[in-house]
Scaffold this active site. Sequence first.
Site, short mmCIF file in Angstrom:
data_model
loop_
_atom_site.label_atom_id
_atom_site.label_comp_id
_atom_site.label_asym_id
_atom_site.label_seq_id
_atom_site.Cartn_x
_atom_site.Cartn_y
_atom_site.Cartn_z
N LYS A 1 -4.70 2.58 0.17
CA LYS A 1 -5.82 3.48 0.34
C LYS A 1 -5.36 4.88 -0.04
O LYS A 1 -5.33 5.77 0.80
CB LYS A 1 -6.28 3.52 1.79
CG LYS A 1 -6.22 2.19 2.50
CD LYS A 1 -6.66 2.38 3.92
CE LYS A 1 -6.73 1.10 4.67
NZ LYS A 1 -5.74 0.71 5.52
N MET B 1 -2.08 9.13 12.49
CA MET B 1 -3.41 9.34 11.87
C MET B 1 -4.16 10.45 12.62
O MET B 1 -5.37 10.34 12.83
CB MET B 1 -4.24 8.03 11.90
CG MET B 1 -3.59 6.91 11.11
SD MET B 1 -4.54 5.39 11.14
CE MET B 1 -4.09 4.73 12.73
N ASP C 1 0.86 -1.19 0.00
CA ASP C 1 0.00 0.00 0.00
C ASP C 1 0.89 1.23 0.00
O ASP C 1 2.11 1.12 0.03
CB ASP C 1 -0.98 -0.03 1.18
CG ASP C 1 -0.26 -0.12 2.50
OD1 ASP C 1 0.66 0.69 2.73
OD2 ASP C 1 -0.59 -1.02 3.32
#
Length: 364
Positions: free
Chosen positions: A166, A277, A144
Amino acid sequence: MSAGLDFSGKRVLVVGGAHAARRVLARYLAAGATVYHLAGPGPHSPAVRPAPGVHTPVFPRSVGAWDALIAAVDLVAVVETTPPTDAVIAAACGRHRTWLSRETAASTAPIGSVTLVGGGPGLESLLTVGALAALNAADIVYYDRLGPTDRLDVWAPGAEQIDVGKAPGHHAIPQRDAERMMVASALAGLTVVRLKGGDPFVFGRGGEEVIACRAAGVPVTVISGVTSAIAVPAAAGIPVTHREITRMFTVISGHAPISDTELTHLVGLGGTIVVLMGIGTLQQLVAGLTRLGMRTDMPVAIVERGFAHDQRTTLGRLDSIAALAAHAGVRSPAVVVIGDVVALAAHGDDTAADLLREAATLAT
Ligand code: SAH
């Protein structure tokens, strides 16, 4: 075969059963060769279709036929064959001065395996020796955008590469589907690598992937990686602990808002807080920490795109960082560091100091 060789314009004859030879075939194809494959004296089994782009000449039945074939290629790669055929091949290579390479067969075990590889925060030099070895042996790599991928062709030569990432604005492959794909590849006999950013067990959903493999009876191993929670602050000159400043650090996910109970504990601990995050919930976090008693002049840093050419650090205090971040247009991926250690940023090592200077120019 060492990684990165250029075989464009070269003709390579691979000898060995389709299963055993699949990695060797894939590697020479990836290196740009025109590839011929002799799987055995029988017809090609329909169950093992030749790989796309691979030529399948008729199996030679005589020394003369071997001679003609071997004279026409630059290299013969023998993966598996019977001793008499091996001797015929070696002699023909000698006569025609064709290179002969003996290659390792891919695993013929009916079940493959999955290795979760922590790829570190994006810098090639922060890939571990174990990560490189696992990638090198892979038939297929699921990656990813957070893992390092710049030179995947070289680290995993010939492996099929599947993006399960993503990228913002793009539809991600749902986690369960990615798990199913990995398990299916392993059950089909492939050596699977799941390359992840940082460490697989730090907010990487690595635990879920291990459970999925175990449930399917697929052997699974985990190779730890350098986590961005420590390396990205370091790249901005910030040590997460420092003698006489703090002896603890807490890594939290800002993916969902943090509860008041958790915030109370964090303030009470008095250690460094590292948030991954955390851009989407930054305001809520800062407001909560302030409300629950953290010093408003507590230093805060936001390090975006650690180790990338456009790494940027925004420095502020608990009472100013939200406005500064909004003004700078801070975006994910970024690591937020809250604590007195942030004040050490300017004293970071020379690389970090350079990056910080660059970041300061970018920010103005
Ligand atoms: N397993 C990973 C973390 C996955 S969560 C690890 O151990 O590093 C994803 C978050 O990690 C991002 O939202 C960001 O907060 C952080 N991150 C990962 N790589 C980063 C990088 N190069 N620069 C800044 N933040 C990064």
